[in-house]
Design an enzyme around this catalytic site. Structure first.
Site, mmCIF file in Angstrom:
data_model
loop_
_atom_site.group_PDB
_atom_site.id
_atom_site.type_symbol
_atom_site.label_atom_id
_atom_site.label_comp_id
_atom_site.label_asym_id
_atom_site.label_seq_id
_atom_site.Cartn_x
_atom_site.Cartn_y
_atom_site.Cartn_z
ATOM 1 N N ASP A 8 0.870 -1.174 0.000
ATOM 2 C CA ASP A 8 0.000 0.000 0.000
ATOM 3 C C ASP A 8 0.914 1.233 0.000
ATOM 4 O O ASP A 8 2.145 1.135 -0.146
ATOM 5 C CB ASP A 8 -1.002 -0.052 1.161
ATOM 6 C CG ASP A 8 -0.398 0.268 2.523
ATOM 7 O OD1 ASP A 8 0.836 0.440 2.614
ATOM 8 O OD2 ASP A 8 -1.159 0.349 3.506
ATOM 9 N N HIS A 9 0.320 2.394 0.184
ATOM 10 C CA HIS A 9 1.093 3.651 0.154
ATOM 11 C C HIS A 9 2.116 3.700 1.290
ATOM 12 O O HIS A 9 3.167 4.317 1.148
ATOM 13 C CB HIS A 9 0.146 4.845 0.239
ATOM 14 C CG HIS A 9 -0.809 4.755 1.395
ATOM 15 N ND1 HIS A 9 -1.860 3.843 1.410
ATOM 16 C CD2 HIS A 9 -0.870 5.400 2.585
ATOM 17 C CE1 HIS A 9 -2.526 3.970 2.547
ATOM 18 N NE2 HIS A 9 -1.942 4.890 3.289
ATOM 19 N N CYS A 66 3.289 -2.784 3.992
ATOM 20 C CA CYS A 66 2.388 -1.675 4.310
ATOM 21 C C CYS A 66 3.109 -0.824 5.341
ATOM 22 O O CYS A 66 4.338 -0.911 5.455
ATOM 23 C CB CYS A 66 1.013 -2.166 4.769
ATOM 24 S SG CYS A 66 0.947 -3.033 6.351
ATOM 25 N N GLY A 67 2.384 0.015 6.079
ATOM 26 C CA GLY A 67 3.070 0.875 7.039
ATOM 27 C C GLY A 67 3.748 0.074 8.139
ATOM 28 O O GLY A 67 4.882 0.351 8.524
ATOM 29 N N THR A 68 3.037 -0.931 8.629
ATOM 30 C CA THR A 68 3.539 -1.733 9.751
ATOM 31 C C THR A 68 3.816 -3.189 9.389
ATOM 32 O O THR A 68 4.459 -3.897 10.173
ATOM 33 C CB THR A 68 2.509 -1.751 10.891
ATOM 34 O OG1 THR A 68 1.292 -2.308 10.359
ATOM 35 C CG2 THR A 68 2.258 -0.353 11.437
ATOM 36 N N GLY A 69 3.277 -3.646 8.287
ATOM 37 C CA GLY A 69 3.310 -5.071 7.935
ATOM 38 C C GLY A 69 2.166 -5.834 8.576
ATOM 39 O O GLY A 69 1.925 -7.001 8.236
ATOM 40 N N GLY A 71 -1.484 -5.000 9.066
ATOM 41 C CA GLY A 71 -2.780 -5.113 8.392
ATOM 42 C C GLY A 71 -2.702 -6.010 7.167
ATOM 43 O O GLY A 71 -3.561 -6.870 6.937
ATOM 44 N N HIS A 99 10.820 -23.174 9.791
ATOM 45 C CA HIS A 99 9.825 -23.862 10.620
ATOM 46 C C HIS A 99 8.395 -23.705 10.099
ATOM 47 O O HIS A 99 7.576 -24.605 10.280
ATOM 48 C CB HIS A 99 9.885 -23.343 12.061
ATOM 49 C CG HIS A 99 11.096 -23.813 12.808
ATOM 50 N ND1 HIS A 99 11.211 -23.731 14.178
ATOM 51 C CD2 HIS A 99 12.261 -24.369 12.375
ATOM 52 C CE1 HIS A 99 12.387 -24.222 14.561
ATOM 53 N NE2 HIS A 99 13.047 -24.597 13.480
ATOM 54 N N ARG A 133 9.183 -32.666 11.364
ATOM 55 C CA ARG A 133 8.101 -32.376 12.316
ATOM 56 C C ARG A 133 7.389 -31.062 11.975
ATOM 57 O O ARG A 133 6.216 -30.883 12.304
ATOM 58 C CB ARG A 133 8.651 -32.330 13.743
ATOM 59 C CG ARG A 133 9.586 -31.178 14.042
ATOM 60 C CD ARG A 133 10.198 -31.298 15.434
ATOM 61 N NE ARG A 133 10.988 -30.137 15.813
ATOM 62 C CZ ARG A 133 12.235 -29.898 15.406
ATOM 63 N NH1 ARG A 133 12.836 -30.750 14.602
ATOM 64 N NH2 ARG A 133 12.882 -28.818 15.802
ATOM 65 N N HIS A 134 8.111 -30.182 11.292
ATOM 66 C CA HIS A 134 7.494 -28.904 10.928
ATOM 67 C C HIS A 134 6.447 -29.095 9.833
ATOM 68 O O HIS A 134 5.449 -28.376 9.795
ATOM 69 C CB HIS A 134 8.569 -27.908 10.504
ATOM 70 C CG HIS A 134 9.588 -27.680 11.567
ATOM 71 N ND1 HIS A 134 9.277 -27.099 12.779
ATOM 72 C CD2 HIS A 134 10.900 -28.006 11.632
ATOM 73 C CE1 HIS A 134 10.352 -27.051 13.540
ATOM 74 N NE2 HIS A 134 11.359 -27.603 12.869
HETATM 75 C C1 RB5 Z 1 -2.111 2.926 6.252
HETATM 76 O O1 RB5 Z 1 -2.142 4.218 6.784
HETATM 77 C C2 RB5 Z 1 -1.705 1.937 7.325
HETATM 78 O O2 RB5 Z 1 -2.760 1.728 8.191
HETATM 79 C C3 RB5 Z 1 -1.255 0.651 6.679
HETATM 80 O O3 RB5 Z 1 -0.170 0.892 5.838
HETATM 81 C C4 RB5 Z 1 -0.796 -0.444 7.629
HETATM 82 O O4 RB5 Z 1 0.167 0.031 8.507
HETATM 83 C C5 RB5 Z 1 -1.863 -1.180 8.297
HETATM 84 O O5 RB5 Z 1 -1.626 -2.153 9.038
#
Ligand code: RB5
Length: 148
Positions: A8-9, A66-69, A71, A99, A133-134
């Site tokens: 995403d952005h 994404c911003g955090t990975g 979502g 694993h 096992r994995h």
């Molecule tokens: C977008 O603003 C942000 O919510 C998305 O990139 C991500 O971090 C969501 O988990």
């Protein structure tokens, strides 16, 4: 290996960096499903594109940003056969392959720097699934997907 990448952005700048790192691997063919600018887009739509490519056999593995990975990984793990792992360190990246046989790597462009992300990608690309096992545990995950 055929690899599909999307962001995403919030992950679009990191996507370009990751694509540069992937050029180090001659046997990797990369398909970029976007996004291609900084306009706001919804990460589930990107996760769907990447996961569809894997589920249809057009790609072997995927990378989602994404911003955090977070979502985008939550969305990806709704798709059957997708094992998406958020990794911001090399140890987790290796373990997610060894694993968990993760077929999608997720990272956050607002979490990790470009240099560290490159190391994570290299580790994730080059680590093989251990099996044994994995494999039994992965099969149990697949069984969970089939429960109603
Ligand atoms: C977008 O603003 C942000 O919510 C998305 O990139 C991500 O971090 C969501 O988990």
């Amino acid at each position: 290996m055929k690899l599909v990448i999307g962001s995403d952005h919030g992950g679009v700048d990191l996507k370009e960096e990751v694509k540069m790192v992937l050029k180090e691997f001659r046997d990797i063919e990369v398909t970029d499903v976007g996004t291609f600018g900084t306009d706001s887009v919804d990460y589930p739509d990107i996760a769907e594109k990447v996961c569809n490519a894997i589920m249809s056999g057009k790609a072997d593995r995927g990378i989602l940003l994404c911003g955090t990975g977070l979502g985008i990984s939550i969305a990806a793990n709704k798709f059957k056969g997708i094992r998406c792992a958020v990794c911001h360190d090399v140890f987790s990246a290796k373990m997610s392959r060894s694993h968990n046989d993760a077929n999608v790597l997720a990272m956050g462009g607002r979490v990790i720097g470009f240099g560290s992300a490159g190391e994570v990608v290299r580790a994730w690309i080059t680590t093989e699934f251990s099996g044994g096992r994995h494999a039994r545990r992965i099969n149990k995950i697949s069984e969970l997907e089939n429960r109603k």
